[in-house]
Design a protein around this motif. Sequence first.
Motif, PDB file in Angstrom:
ATOM      1  N   GLN A  44      87.249  39.105  42.301  1.00 42.26           N
ATOM      2  CA  GLN A  44      85.966  39.703  42.673  1.00 42.26           C
ATOM      3  C   GLN A  44      85.008  39.779  41.497  1.00 42.26           C
ATOM      4  OE1 GLN A  44      88.773  41.340  42.181  1.00 42.26           O
ATOM      5  NE2 GLN A  44      88.542  43.580  42.089  1.00 42.26           N
ATOM      6  N   TRP A  45      85.536  39.923  40.286  1.00 42.06           N
ATOM      7  CA  TRP A  45      84.663  40.040  39.127  1.00 42.06           C
ATOM      8  C   TRP A  45      84.089  38.692  38.709  1.00 42.06           C
ATOM      9  CZ3 TRP A  45      83.347  44.606  39.497  1.00 42.06           C
ATOM     10  CH2 TRP A  45      84.251  45.609  39.794  1.00 42.06           C
ATOM     11  N   PHE A  46      84.813  37.614  39.004  1.00 40.66           N
ATOM     12  CA  PHE A  46      84.247  36.293  38.727  1.00 40.66           C
ATOM     13  C   PHE A  46      83.113  35.995  39.707  1.00 40.66           C
ATOM     14  CE2 PHE A  46      84.152  31.620  38.921  1.00 40.66           C
ATOM     15  CZ  PHE A  46      83.928  31.352  37.582  1.00 40.66           C
ATOM     16  N   LEU A  47      83.291  36.395  40.977  1.00 42.20           N
ATOM     17  CA  LEU A  47      82.207  36.253  41.947  1.00 42.20           C
ATOM     18  C   LEU A  47      80.989  37.050  41.499  1.00 42.20           C
ATOM     19  CD1 LEU A  47      81.244  35.360  44.871  1.00 42.20           C
ATOM     20  CD2 LEU A  47      82.056  37.622  45.601  1.00 42.20           C
ATOM     21  N   TYR A  48      81.220  38.280  41.073  1.00 43.85           N
ATOM     22  CA  TYR A  48      80.122  39.126  40.618  1.00 43.85           C
ATOM     23  C   TYR A  48      79.423  38.517  39.402  1.00 43.85           C
ATOM     24  CZ  TYR A  48      77.738  43.198  38.654  1.00 43.85           C
ATOM     25  OH  TYR A  48      76.809  44.047  38.128  1.00 43.85           O
ATOM     26  N   GLY A  49      80.223  38.052  38.438  1.00 42.76           N
ATOM     27  CA  GLY A  49      79.640  37.440  37.244  1.00 42.76           C
ATOM     28  C   GLY A  49      78.841  36.197  37.568  1.00 42.76           C
ATOM     29  N   THR A  50      79.297  35.421  38.546  1.00 45.06           N
ATOM     30  CA  THR A  50      78.566  34.219  38.951  1.00 45.06           C
ATOM     31  C   THR A  50      77.232  34.579  39.584  1.00 45.06           C
ATOM     32  OG1 THR A  50      80.650  33.038  39.324  1.00 45.06           O
ATOM     33  CG2 THR A  50      78.676  32.140  40.363  1.00 45.06           C
ATOM     34  N   PHE A  51      77.243  35.516  40.524  1.00 50.97           N
ATOM     35  CA  PHE A  51      75.998  35.956  41.153  1.00 50.97           C
ATOM     36  C   PHE A  51      75.050  36.567  40.118  1.00 50.97           C
ATOM     37  CE2 PHE A  51      77.776  36.620  45.730  1.00 50.97           C
ATOM     38  CZ  PHE A  51      77.709  35.256  45.926  1.00 50.97           C
ATOM     39  N   TYR A  52      75.590  37.380  39.232  1.00 51.97           N
ATOM     40  CA  TYR A  52      74.796  38.073  38.217  1.00 51.97           C
ATOM     41  C   TYR A  52      74.116  37.044  37.299  1.00 51.97           C
ATOM     42  CZ  TYR A  52      73.838  42.044  35.041  1.00 51.97           C
ATOM     43  OH  TYR A  52      73.240  43.022  34.271  1.00 51.97           O
ATOM     44  N   THR A  53      74.904  36.093  36.816  1.00 52.73           N
ATOM     45  CA  THR A  53      74.366  35.086  35.902  1.00 52.73           C
ATOM     46  C   THR A  53      73.341  34.205  36.595  1.00 52.73           C
ATOM     47  OG1 THR A  53      76.452  35.077  34.673  1.00 52.73           O
ATOM     48  CG2 THR A  53      74.986  33.199  34.358  1.00 52.73           C
ATOM     49  N   LEU A  54      73.623  33.833  37.843  1.00 52.59           N
ATOM     50  CA  LEU A  54      72.677  33.008  38.587  1.00 52.59           C
ATOM     51  C   LEU A  54      71.358  33.744  38.794  1.00 52.59           C
ATOM     52  CD1 LEU A  54      72.489  30.242  40.013  1.00 52.59           C
ATOM     53  CD2 LEU A  54      73.152  31.397  42.132  1.00 52.59           C
ATOM     54  N   ALA A  55      71.423  35.049  39.064  1.00 53.58           N
ATOM     55  CA  ALA A  55      70.207  35.835  39.242  1.00 53.58           C
ATOM     56  C   ALA A  55      69.377  35.861  37.958  1.00 53.58           C
ATOM     57  CB  ALA A  55      70.556  37.259  39.674  1.00 53.58           C
ATOM     58  N   VAL A  56      70.037  36.047  36.818  1.00 50.41           N
ATOM     59  CA  VAL A  56      69.326  36.066  35.537  1.00 50.41           C
ATOM     60  C   VAL A  56      68.687  34.711  35.248  1.00 50.41           C
ATOM     61  CG1 VAL A  56      69.616  36.290  33.040  1.00 50.41           C
ATOM     62  CG2 VAL A  56      70.727  37.926  34.567  1.00 50.41           C
ATOM     63  N   LEU A  57      69.411  33.619  35.518  1.00 48.45           N
ATOM     64  CA  LEU A  57      68.882  32.291  35.214  1.00 48.45           C
ATOM     65  C   LEU A  57      67.726  31.922  36.140  1.00 48.45           C
ATOM     66  CD1 LEU A  57      72.198  30.297  34.568  1.00 48.45           C
ATOM     67  CD2 LEU A  57      70.644  31.311  32.890  1.00 48.45           C
ATOM     68  N   LEU A  58      67.885  32.171  37.433  1.00 51.00           N
ATOM     69  CA  LEU A  58      66.836  31.791  38.382  1.00 51.00           C
ATOM     70  C   LEU A  58      65.586  32.649  38.212  1.00 51.00           C
ATOM     71  CD1 LEU A  58      68.881  31.193  41.663  1.00 51.00           C
ATOM     72  CD2 LEU A  58      68.001  29.496  40.047  1.00 51.00           C
TER      73      LEU A  58
END
Length: 471
Positions: free
Chosen positions: A142-156
Amino acid sequence: MTSPTVMTTAPVSPVSVPEKLLLAVVGLGLLLLLPVAFDADAARARLCFFAALGLVSAGTLGWSWWKFGREPAGVRQNNLWLRDSTGRGALAWLTAVVLTGFYVVLYWFSNDDGQGNFGPLNQLIHALDPVSQALRRRPADQWFLYGTFYTLAVLLMGGRALWKYRHSPYQRIRTASVMFFQLGFAFLLPGLLLAFQRPEYYFSYFWPLKYDYLFPGTVSYLLKDGGPALGVFMVFWGAVMSFVATPVLTYFFGKRWYCSWVCGCGGLAETAGDPYRHLSDKSRAAWRWEVRLIYPILGFIVFVTALLWLGAAGVLPGWFTTPQQSGLPLVSGLSPVDGLSKVYGFFIGSIFSGVIGVGFYPLMGSRVWCRFGCPMAAYLGLLQKHFSRFRISTNGGQCISCGNCSNVCEMGIDVKQYAQRGEPIVRASCVGCGLCSTACPRGVLNLENGPRAGRYQASQLISADSLRILG
């Protein structure tokens, strides 16, 4: 007899057809995540998942270019309070409910049951297994999913900020910095450490924000599993950054070196939270609550950290460090001192920083956590206010009281009041994002790292243009 004053409101500008289409692409991508969560076919779910991420990415970047890239550069705050999405309307409330709900499910309903099942988010999590295996050499959680969404939000949303503030070199570099630290130091590097069978360590987070990094148990774990070289370096890095580098860097640059350039919490606030920065409460009552909350939270984590080390050193009575049964599920089976750290992690680390800190973006602004709860912000703020060279200087003679500076301040500082009086801004809460200076049409505000002498004195500079305005 005088005629009554007629109050008019500027209409919200219509949304163009291309903008609607690009936003529809984003919406379609978000909707595509729903079948992923319920599709039993792993291959089809994975295909839908990456198609959803592709649509959201393409739509967001395309909309950012259409919205900001084609128009003349500059900060525009048109109709922010009139739009449903940014004026606490129905769309804002819906966004807050969805974000809050996601955090609640992530934190308390998505733990591994021991067989690789993560509850409601199970399909979404396992859709990322190929990426997790490539980066971390292990299945996703679950934390890898969260980190992926979090990072994608920052980049986009960082891409959006680069278009929106492209006229400001400071904003471009600052945005690129938070994107770099989130992608490199908070996503890729921790994953690579796991791939090499080392602790998942975040080099861009320090105590007291990452409060357990200086707990005795974490220190022992890092020294043991990190190896004789890397483990020692991790502990050394955390201690030096917390107690040596932080005071030194804050002395020269204020808290902006971390809160607006490095920190992942600040990175999300400055990118994904940028549309909501005007929602921060500027009232004196809000400032009082800020002081009542943030400094006791800092004091509490300092107290808990000290107790843990005293317990590890055998200074505390045995009953204080011995596990005990309790009627409270959160602390049952823990020693009183460990129970305190568990309570802090639950209420501050999870509910405050996650559920409220991000979930309330559309209602209370993007820096709720940073302003009211973050112990690192409190620590840096004390250093900035009393020992730093940083300040924002103002030139009252040029201020036209447009209010742009106050409107963009996400930390609830009424910048206009300082600018009108020509007083420098030396506030513990200021994160030095520089948007007040960027938004000012007259160049009244300037971020400075000058000598400490005179940092509280008002500027005496009055230009020829100001004299013409005054005279």
